[in-house]
Design a protein around this motif. Structure first.
Motif, PDB file in Angstrom:
ATOM      1  N   ILE A  84       0.702  -1.135  -0.296  1.00 43.38           N
ATOM      2  CA  ILE A  84      -0.060   0.060   0.103  1.00 43.38           C
ATOM      3  C   ILE A  84       1.005   1.330  -0.056  1.00 43.38           C
ATOM      4  O   ILE A  84       0.539   2.475  -0.635  1.00 43.38           O
ATOM      5  N   GLU A  85       1.897   1.375   0.892  1.00 43.56           N
ATOM      6  CA  GLU A  85       2.624   2.457   1.129  1.00 43.56           C
ATOM      7  C   GLU A  85       3.502   2.780  -0.386  1.00 43.56           C
ATOM      8  O   GLU A  85       3.644   3.643  -0.761  1.00 43.56           O
TER       9      GLU A  85
ATOM     10  N   THR B 105       0.919   4.027  -2.749  1.00 47.16           N
ATOM     11  CA  THR B 105       0.560   5.576  -2.508  1.00 47.16           C
ATOM     12  C   THR B 105       1.732   6.546  -3.052  1.00 47.16           C
ATOM     13  O   THR B 105       1.543   7.438  -3.664  1.00 47.16           O
TER      14      THR B 105
ATOM     15  N   ARG C  74       0.874   6.292  -6.825  1.00 43.76           N
ATOM     16  CA  ARG C  74      -0.454   7.154  -7.405  1.00 43.76           C
ATOM     17  C   ARG C  74      -1.128   7.386  -5.933  1.00 43.76           C
ATOM     18  O   ARG C  74      -1.883   6.349  -5.530  1.00 43.76           O
ATOM     19  N   PRO C  75      -1.114   8.589  -5.341  1.00 44.60           N
ATOM     20  CA  PRO C  75      -1.743   8.795  -4.220  1.00 44.60           C
ATOM     21  C   PRO C  75      -3.181   8.886  -4.335  1.00 44.60           C
ATOM     22  O   PRO C  75      -3.919   9.343  -5.415  1.00 44.60           O
ATOM     23  N   ASP C  76      -4.128   8.197  -3.446  1.00 45.82           N
ATOM     24  CA  ASP C  76      -5.465   8.249  -3.347  1.00 45.82           C
ATOM     25  C   ASP C  76      -6.076   7.994  -2.209  1.00 45.82           C
ATOM     26  O   ASP C  76      -5.210   7.428  -1.172  1.00 45.82           O
ATOM     27  N   SER C  77      -7.454   8.309  -1.776  1.00 45.49           N
ATOM     28  CA  SER C  77      -7.839   8.386  -0.571  1.00 45.49           C
ATOM     29  C   SER C  77      -8.021   6.977   0.046  1.00 45.49           C
ATOM     30  O   SER C  77      -8.192   6.551   1.031  1.00 45.49           O
TER      31      SER C  77
ATOM     32  N   ALA D 106      -6.169   4.188  -0.801  1.00 45.45           N
ATOM     33  CA  ALA D 106      -5.072   3.574  -0.211  1.00 45.45           C
ATOM     34  C   ALA D 106      -4.522   4.293   1.259  1.00 45.45           C
ATOM     35  O   ALA D 106      -4.083   3.459   1.966  1.00 45.45           O
ATOM     36  N   ALA D 107      -4.896   5.683   1.377  1.00 38.50           N
ATOM     37  CA  ALA D 107      -4.618   6.117   2.557  1.00 38.50           C
ATOM     38  C   ALA D 107      -5.429   5.426   3.761  1.00 38.50           C
ATOM     39  O   ALA D 107      -4.953   5.152   4.686  1.00 38.50           O
ATOM     40  N   GLN D 108      -6.694   5.544   3.397  1.00 32.87           N
ATOM     41  CA  GLN D 108      -7.527   4.636   4.418  1.00 32.87           C
ATOM     42  C   GLN D 108      -7.184   3.205   4.943  1.00 32.87           C
ATOM     43  O   GLN D 108      -7.191   3.019   5.913  1.00 32.87           O
ATOM     44  N   THR D 109      -6.778   2.470   3.661  1.00 30.99           N
ATOM     45  CA  THR D 109      -6.353   1.141   4.068  1.00 30.99           C
ATOM     46  C   THR D 109      -5.063   1.139   4.792  1.00 30.99           C
ATOM     47  O   THR D 109      -5.004   0.298   5.716  1.00 30.99           O
ATOM     48  N   ARG D 110      -4.266   2.150   4.523  1.00 34.35           N
ATOM     49  CA  ARG D 110      -2.909   2.199   5.441  1.00 34.35           C
ATOM     50  C   ARG D 110      -3.173   2.364   6.867  1.00 34.35           C
ATOM     51  O   ARG D 110      -2.732   1.777   7.509  1.00 34.35           O
TER      52      ARG D 110
END
Length: 605
Positions: free
Chosen positions: A76-77, A80, A83-86, A88-92
């Motif tokens: 996931i990191e 991210t 290609r940053p997206d919301s 992936a951030a929530q999954t992290r």
């Protein structure tokens, strides 16, 4: 480059797709094994062996879950970063929260292992005298059992330290994330013990086991030497943990407690260095090295907290210090003793008690390590009770004692050279002096034991010369201890302790400089300056006393500090003017002047 990134992104997405079903199955197995473990734990007909088996099964699944989550977090990191997206951030964020809960579940299991180890060890509740008696009377059986018990605890504590450290690291990662991370952090920390305090407490426990395991032979002189070095720290640990848990203490009190901690850690590290050189053949190298490592870690942590506290004191928050409560809502109390500033608990009063009594308790057992009675306002004297008589130690055979004494003498030059190296660094001068004085006493003890030994020959000139060398070398070391403390104190920034010591040894001499002058910047109060001259009649340091008016009594100063020669005229305003940008900070050294020093050195009533 763009196509390569896209290709790598698709590879990672495919890896995730393959990994996800495995993680779902692992999570189910964690739940199932946990429920079975709980059922076996609550079943009175279940044997301890069977309970241990299912506990291990649960722990195995926790390890598998953690490994899968760490792998997925890495995917996931990396995604991210490409290609940053919301999503992936929530999954992290979710993965970090799950990893924290996983570590906490392992911590719970390992804590149960500690209880089990204590239950299985016969002497787990014995005090030092009882254990020493058992070691001497029951022999190798007790020694083997003691080492096995301490070794088991050591392994458990090491695992707990790693788990608590992981929790702290992942909590900090959540704090640095978006609002999702903040929400997760709040869920994970609300109504829970402070994790930093848990790390600290576990390291303190580990120090106890490593102190016991550091010597090859429990109950030996080397084992006793390790205990002597570490014993003063035991009194400080509860204060250290209390500071971490409670935030209500005034800045001045926090600074005093942390400063005391740093000094005692420095002294312990120097003492351990002495043992490492003089008794290297009698130590367990790995255990001893790890003991020194943890003491160093705790020392660095205390120094960092002290630096942060001093910085905060210079730039107070919108909530003034005066608005903070001076004491805890509980019975906790900050006291000033000959052993430094400590935090203890006021004992419930009884009839005819007189002044207050404060107990400094063990952070892990409900028993006082030391008690202090209030002698005068904010001055506390330790209540010394008669200690239990330890059993008579076994007598070392004369030839072995003589050989040990010769080995100690042979290592003195190496030890002194090591301490001379400390004189060129940032070491605690009092700790250096005390450690060398202890080394001198160590040689004197050898001389005394050789002379008084029941098998000592009455007409051996070689043995008489050995005793003479031991005493002469001890005298030389004592002189060296004083010289090094003076040398280090003169080379460092001034402190109350250093100025008092140097004044007592006629190395510094205070002189008043003129009369009070009104400052033109800052508070614009009145300043009385003193200079501390060295034996070459050159300025070494300066002392500044501030007054509201030019006519206030000498003792009515509002602030007092020791200044280095280079920063004699430095103020916050001049430091700000020197800064090359708004973010640059120029530290100004201000050594604390206590009332005793002001009275003794500067003749202020």
């Amino acid at each position: 480059m763009r196509e390569q990134k896209q290709q790598r992104f698709e590879e990672l997405r495919q890896d995730l797709k393959e990994l996800l079903p495995q993680l779902i199955q692992t999570k189910k197995r964690v739940g199932v094994t946990y429920n079975v473990m709980q059922k076996k734990t609550n079943d009175p007909s279940c044997s301890e062996q069977e309970r241990a088996k299912f506990k291990q099964l649960y722990l195995t699944e926790l390890h598998a879950q953690r490994a899968g989550d760490v792998t997925m977090l890495g995917f996931i990191e990396e995604m991210t970063g490409l290609r940053p997206d919301s999503f992936a951030a929530q999954t992290r964020c979710d993965l970090l929260e799950q990893l924290i809960n996983n570590a906490r579940a392992q911590i719970t299991i390992k804590s149960l292992d500690i209880d089990a180890a204590k239950c299985n060890y016969t002497h787990s509740n014995s005090d030092e005298v009882q254990l020493a008696t058992a070691l001497l009377t029951e022999g190798t059986v007790v020694v083997d059992g003691f080492l096995e018990y301490m070794g088991e605890l050591c392994e458990i504590y090491e695992t707990l330290i790693k788990l608590h450290t992981e929790v702290g690291s992942r909590l900090r990662q959540l704090q640095g994330m978006s609002h999702h991370g903040a929400e997760a952090w709040e869920r994970l920390t609300s109504n829970r013990p402070d994790n930093d305090a848990s790390v600290l407490g576990t390291k303190v426990c580990q120090l106890t086991t490593l102190t016991s395991l550091g010597a090859k032979e429990p109950g030996s002189d080397t084992s006793a030497a390790l205990l002597d070095v570490m014993a003063p720290l035991q009194l400080l640990f509860s204060s250290y943990i209390e500071l971490q848990i409670s935030k209500h203490y005034k800045s001045d009190d926090r600074i005093a407690v942390l400063d005391n901690l740093v000094k005692h850690y420095d002294t312990a590290m120097v003492g351990l260095t002495s043992i490492g050189i003089l008794r290297s053949d009698e130590l367990q190298p790995d255990r001893f090295a790890h003991l020194c490592e943890i003491v160093g870690q705790l020392r660095d942590d205390a120094e960092l907290r002290l630096a942060d506290e001093l910085k905060s004191a210079e730039t107070p928050s919108p909530t003034s210090k005066a608005e903070l409560p001076a004491t805890s809502p509980s019975r906790k109390r900050v006291i000033h003793t000959v052993k430094g500033t400590l935090i203890g608990e006021v004992r419930a009063r009884v009839a005819n008690q007189g002044t207050n009594i404060v107990d400094v308790r063990s952070p892990f057992e409900d028993q006082p390590l030391a008690s202090f009675r209030e002698d005068k306002s904010n001055a506390w004297v330790e209540i010394v009770e008669a200690s239990k008589t330890a059993p008579k130690a076994r007598v070392t055979p004369y030839p072995q004692l003589k050989g040990d004494a010769r080995k100690a003498l042979a290592k003195i030059d190496e030890l002194v050279h090591k301490f001379e190296g400390y004189a060129r660094g940032a070491s605690h001068p009092k700790g250096i002096e005390e450690s060398l004085q202890n080394t001198a006493q160590y040689l004197i003890d050898y001389a005394d034991r050789l002379e008084r030994h029941e098998n000592a020959p009455s007409n051996s000139q070689k043995d008489a010369d050995l005793v003479k060398d031991l005493r002469l070398t001890a005298g030389t070391i004592k002189e060296k201890a004083t010289q090094l403390r003076i040398q280090i104190s003169l080379a460092q920034a001034p402190t109350s302790e250093a100025v008092e010591y140097l004044f007592r040894h006629k190395e510094v001499h205070p002189q008043k400089i003129g009369e009070r002058i009104q400052l033109k910047t800052g508070r614009q109060d009145f300043l009385q300056e003193y200079v501390l001259m060295n034996n070459n009649n050159r300025p070494l340091w300066y002392a500044h006393f501030h007054y509201k008016t030019s006519s206030d009594a000498n003792a009515d100063y509002t602030a007092a500090s020791l200044k280095t020669k280079d920063q004699r005229f430095e103020t916050n305003a001049t430091a700000l003017a020197k800064a090359q940008n708004a973010h640059q900070k120029i530290d100004i050294y201000r050594g604390h002047i206590d009332k005793e020093l002001a009275t003794k050195i500067f003749s202020l009533p």
